[in-house]
Write a protein that holds these residues in place. Structure first.
Motif, PDB file in Angstrom:
ATOM      1  N   THR A 207       0.684  -1.223   0.102  1.00  0.00           N
ATOM      2  CA  THR A 207       0.103   0.072  -0.013  1.00  0.00           C
ATOM      3  C   THR A 207       0.654   1.434  -0.060  1.00  0.00           C
ATOM      4  O   THR A 207       0.346   2.505  -0.082  1.00  0.00           O
ATOM      5  N   GLN A 208       2.139   1.049   0.201  1.00  0.00           N
ATOM      6  CA  GLN A 208       3.022   2.298   0.042  1.00  0.00           C
ATOM      7  C   GLN A 208       2.743   3.253  -1.146  1.00  0.00           C
ATOM      8  O   GLN A 208       3.069   2.624  -2.337  1.00  0.00           O
ATOM      9  N   GLY A 209       2.287   4.408  -1.070  1.00  0.00           N
ATOM     10  CA  GLY A 209       2.395   5.393  -2.135  1.00  0.00           C
ATOM     11  C   GLY A 209       1.189   4.895  -3.380  1.00  0.00           C
ATOM     12  O   GLY A 209       1.139   5.230  -4.369  1.00  0.00           O
ATOM     13  N   LEU A 210       0.435   4.077  -2.795  1.00  0.00           N
ATOM     14  CA  LEU A 210      -0.759   3.461  -3.512  1.00  0.00           C
ATOM     15  C   LEU A 210      -1.568   4.444  -4.159  1.00  0.00           C
ATOM     16  O   LEU A 210      -1.994   4.243  -5.422  1.00  0.00           O
ATOM     17  N   PHE A 211      -1.947   5.517  -3.332  1.00  0.00           N
ATOM     18  CA  PHE A 211      -2.815   6.614  -3.892  1.00  0.00           C
ATOM     19  C   PHE A 211      -1.927   7.520  -4.773  1.00  0.00           C
ATOM     20  O   PHE A 211      -1.501   8.512  -3.994  1.00  0.00           O
ATOM     21  N   ASP A 212      -1.665   7.546  -5.866  1.00  0.00           N
ATOM     22  CA  ASP A 212      -0.816   8.463  -6.748  1.00  0.00           C
ATOM     23  C   ASP A 212      -1.694   9.347  -7.818  1.00  0.00           C
ATOM     24  O   ASP A 212      -2.839   9.007  -7.860  1.00  0.00           O
ATOM     25  N   ALA A 213      -0.884   9.793  -8.663  1.00  0.00           N
ATOM     26  CA  ALA A 213      -1.389  10.492  -9.658  1.00  0.00           C
ATOM     27  C   ALA A 213      -2.122   9.627 -10.722  1.00  0.00           C
ATOM     28  O   ALA A 213      -3.307   9.869 -11.539  1.00  0.00           O
ATOM     29  N   ASP A 214      -1.690   8.285 -10.811  1.00  0.00           N
ATOM     30  CA  ASP A 214      -2.535   7.571 -11.720  1.00  0.00           C
ATOM     31  C   ASP A 214      -3.937   7.071 -11.154  1.00  0.00           C
ATOM     32  O   ASP A 214      -4.868   6.993 -11.962  1.00  0.00           O
ATOM     33  N   ILE A 215      -4.014   6.997  -9.728  1.00  0.00           N
ATOM     34  CA  ILE A 215      -5.376   6.781  -9.287  1.00  0.00           C
ATOM     35  C   ILE A 215      -6.118   8.029  -9.268  1.00  0.00           C
ATOM     36  O   ILE A 215      -7.407   7.931  -9.500  1.00  0.00           O
ATOM     37  N   PHE A 216      -5.543   9.265  -8.856  1.00  0.00           N
ATOM     38  CA  PHE A 216      -6.265  10.517  -9.051  1.00  0.00           C
ATOM     39  C   PHE A 216      -7.012  10.959 -10.326  1.00  0.00           C
ATOM     40  O   PHE A 216      -7.957  11.183 -10.433  1.00  0.00           O
ATOM     41  N   SER A 217      -6.118  10.587 -11.309  1.00  0.00           N
ATOM     42  CA  SER A 217      -6.419  10.934 -12.627  1.00  0.00           C
ATOM     43  C   SER A 217      -7.428  10.046 -13.098  1.00  0.00           C
ATOM     44  O   SER A 217      -8.453  10.368 -13.876  1.00  0.00           O
ATOM     45  N   ALA A 218      -7.866   8.927 -12.374  1.00  0.00           N
ATOM     46  CA  ALA A 218      -8.835   8.078 -12.972  1.00  0.00           C
ATOM     47  C   ALA A 218     -10.046   8.372 -12.263  1.00  0.00           C
ATOM     48  O   ALA A 218     -10.972   7.747 -12.624  1.00  0.00           O
ATOM     49  N   THR A 234      -0.243   7.613   0.597  1.00  0.00           N
ATOM     50  CA  THR A 234      -0.697   8.730  -0.427  1.00  0.00           C
ATOM     51  C   THR A 234       0.505   9.176  -0.848  1.00  0.00           C
ATOM     52  O   THR A 234       1.426   9.813  -0.053  1.00  0.00           O
ATOM     53  N   ASN A 235       0.731   9.594  -2.284  1.00  0.00           N
ATOM     54  CA  ASN A 235       1.736  10.528  -2.758  1.00  0.00           C
ATOM     55  C   ASN A 235       1.123  11.877  -2.499  1.00  0.00           C
ATOM     56  O   ASN A 235       0.355  12.351  -3.209  1.00  0.00           O
ATOM     57  N   THR A 236       1.721  12.897  -1.517  1.00  0.00           N
ATOM     58  CA  THR A 236       1.111  14.190  -1.413  1.00  0.00           C
ATOM     59  C   THR A 236       1.322  14.733  -2.339  1.00  0.00           C
ATOM     60  O   THR A 236       0.428  15.731  -2.549  1.00  0.00           O
ATOM     61  N   ASP A 237       2.555  14.958  -2.952  1.00  0.00           N
ATOM     62  CA  ASP A 237       2.730  15.833  -4.293  1.00  0.00           C
ATOM     63  C   ASP A 237       1.633  15.594  -5.166  1.00  0.00           C
ATOM     64  O   ASP A 237       0.848  16.570  -5.884  1.00  0.00           O
ATOM     65  N   ALA A 242      -3.630  16.969  -7.870  1.00  0.00           N
ATOM     66  CA  ALA A 242      -4.962  16.682  -8.330  1.00  0.00           C
ATOM     67  C   ALA A 242      -6.045  17.832  -7.756  1.00  0.00           C
ATOM     68  O   ALA A 242      -7.059  18.111  -8.270  1.00  0.00           O
ATOM     69  N   LEU A 243      -5.705  18.273  -6.400  1.00  0.00           N
ATOM     70  CA  LEU A 243      -6.658  19.295  -6.045  1.00  0.00           C
ATOM     71  C   LEU A 243      -6.383  20.698  -6.619  1.00  0.00           C
ATOM     72  O   LEU A 243      -7.402  21.391  -6.941  1.00  0.00           O
ATOM     73  N   ASN A 244      -5.118  20.900  -7.004  1.00  0.00           N
ATOM     74  CA  ASN A 244      -5.051  22.351  -7.535  1.00  0.00           C
ATOM     75  C   ASN A 244      -5.675  22.338  -9.089  1.00  0.00           C
ATOM     76  O   ASN A 244      -6.156  23.313  -9.476  1.00  0.00           O
ATOM     77  N   SER A 245      -5.535  21.121  -9.851  1.00  0.00           N
ATOM     78  CA  SER A 245      -6.249  21.069 -11.166  1.00  0.00           C
ATOM     79  C   SER A 245      -7.676  21.053 -11.075  1.00  0.00           C
ATOM     80  O   SER A 245      -8.190  21.082 -11.904  1.00  0.00           O
ATOM     81  N   GLY A 246      -8.344  20.798  -9.913  1.00  0.00           N
ATOM     82  CA  GLY A 246      -9.666  20.629  -9.990  1.00  0.00           C
ATOM     83  C   GLY A 246     -10.166  19.377 -10.020  1.00  0.00           C
ATOM     84  O   GLY A 246     -11.560  18.801 -10.223  1.00  0.00           O
ATOM     85  N   GLN A 247      -9.368  18.188 -10.167  1.00  0.00           N
ATOM     86  CA  GLN A 247      -9.473  16.921 -10.723  1.00  0.00           C
ATOM     87  C   GLN A 247     -10.432  16.285  -9.473  1.00  0.00           C
ATOM     88  O   GLN A 247     -11.334  15.456  -9.580  1.00  0.00           O
ATOM     89  N   LEU A 248      -9.729  16.557  -8.306  1.00  0.00           N
ATOM     90  CA  LEU A 248     -10.340  16.365  -6.979  1.00  0.00           C
ATOM     91  C   LEU A 248     -10.921  17.648  -6.286  1.00  0.00           C
ATOM     92  O   LEU A 248     -10.146  18.795  -6.360  1.00  0.00           O
ATOM     93  N   ALA A 249     -12.212  17.689  -5.844  1.00  0.00           N
ATOM     94  CA  ALA A 249     -12.797  19.030  -5.197  1.00  0.00           C
ATOM     95  C   ALA A 249     -12.154  19.201  -4.132  1.00  0.00           C
ATOM     96  O   ALA A 249     -12.483  20.430  -3.714  1.00  0.00           O
ATOM     97  N   GLY A 250     -11.987  18.334  -3.262  1.00  0.00           N
ATOM     98  CA  GLY A 250     -11.289  18.491  -1.793  1.00  0.00           C
ATOM     99  C   GLY A 250     -10.814  17.104  -1.236  1.00  0.00           C
ATOM    100  O   GLY A 250     -10.776  16.141  -1.755  1.00  0.00           O
TER     101      GLY A 250
END
Length: 318
Positions: A207-218, A234-237, A242-250
């Motif tokens: 699970t190390q770094g499982l939530f990353d750009a690949d997951i957030f973009s999906a 979670t990969n914090t960067d 994803a938050l800054n781009s609006g892909q995630l709302a919050g």
């Protein structure tokens, strides 16, 4: 010969009596995890909790230690390889956190859907304003990574809000409260349906770094991400991007890759982020629940030589 149990955390007199009643033939002594008494620990067969600098004493070759009851659900900070080699039984506190952490998860979700986080800021500024974007949980989809005690309790409560619930687990087995369950390998597919992505996972090699750009973009555009598991999953960067781009709302975050979160960290200034300082599992009923787990396990330990609840599988790290 009297055998020894040492608890490294504070217990009330009533909690101590429950343990003594469940463990005839054993003494119970309270230690201090911050200032451990190594001589006391050197004779312990059972330890409740852990402490800094105790490994050499407890894991020496002639140590009588046979069982450790961790004070937390996560056990990644313990010397797992050495404990495995010594054949020490390890049980965790899984189940203790289900009710308080579920309350925090729904606090995050309700704040986001009702814009309570912005209402609080408006109140502080004496500003009467609504942008008219309030929503509700009814009909929303929660994708919950982890179908253990916390994930299952979250799914149960979500059904009271008439939400759709999708689980993600290592096995992908059906679980009560979930409309369907995916395997961890299907995480990317599952988040595409989510209005809320809820991470309750422990930290392991998998699970190390499982939530990353690949997951957030999906993820579905405008989904919310909630992490009350472990920060290093979670990969914090990537989350910030994803938050800054609006892909995630919050995002609602209780855990972070670095704790305490540095004062200059960009997450502090993001208005679409709600944070708590790794306290989601805190409750005044915490010790009561661990004592309940321990006393039930003590009965099994006396009968069979092994506790029956929350036994950690060293190969899985949970």
């Amino acid at each position: 010969m009297t055998k020894s149990i040492v608890c490294m955390q504070h217990l009330s007199s009533g909690q101590q009596e429950l343990i003594r009643a469940a463990a005839p033939g054993y003494t119970l002594t309270l230690g201090d995890s911050r200032n451990p008494d190594l001589e006391l620990l050197s004779g312990a067969e059972i330890i409740i909790g852990w402490g800094k600098g105790v490994s050499d004493t407890l894991l020496r070759q002639d140590s009588p230690l046979r069982w450790v009851q961790a004070w937390s659900a996560g056990v990644e900070k313990l010397p797992l390889e050495a404990m495995k080699e010594r054949g020490i039984l390890l049980t965790n506190a899984s189940g203790v956190h289900a009710e308080p952490i579920t309350a925090v998860i729904f606090s995050f979700m309700l704040m986001f859907t009702r814009n309570m986080h912005t209402a609080i800021r408006n109140q502080q500024n004496r500003r009467w304003h609504s942008d008219g974007q309030e929503s509700e949980l009814t009909g929303k989809t929660a994708v919950i990574a982890g179908t253990g005690s916390i994930g299952s309790e979250t799914a149960r409560i979500a059904k009271a809000f008439r939400m759709k619930t999708i689980g993600v687990s290592r096995s992908g087995r059906a679980a009560q409260g979930f409309d369907k369950v995916f395997t961890t390998g299907q995480l990317k597919d599952s988040v595409s349906e989510a209005d809320f992505i809820i991470n309750t996972l422990p930290i392991t090699d998998e699970t190390q770094g499982l939530f990353d750009a690949d997951i957030f973009s999906a993820a579905k555009q405008g989904a919310y991400y909630i992490n009350i598991g472990r920060g290093a999953t979670t990969n914090t960067d990537d989350l910030i991007s994803a938050l800054n781009s609006g892909q995630l709302a919050g995002a609602g975050l209780d855990v972070f890759e670095t704790e305490p979160l540095p004062e200059d960290h960009p997450l502090w200034g993001m208005e679409q982020v709600i944070m708590t300082p790794h306290c989601a599992g805190a409750t005044d009923r915490y010790a009561d629940r661990i004592v309940d787990i321990f006393t039930r396990n003590m009965k099994a330990y006396l009968e069979s030589g092994s506790p029956s609840l929350n036994l950690v599988d060293y190969s899985r790290q949970y």
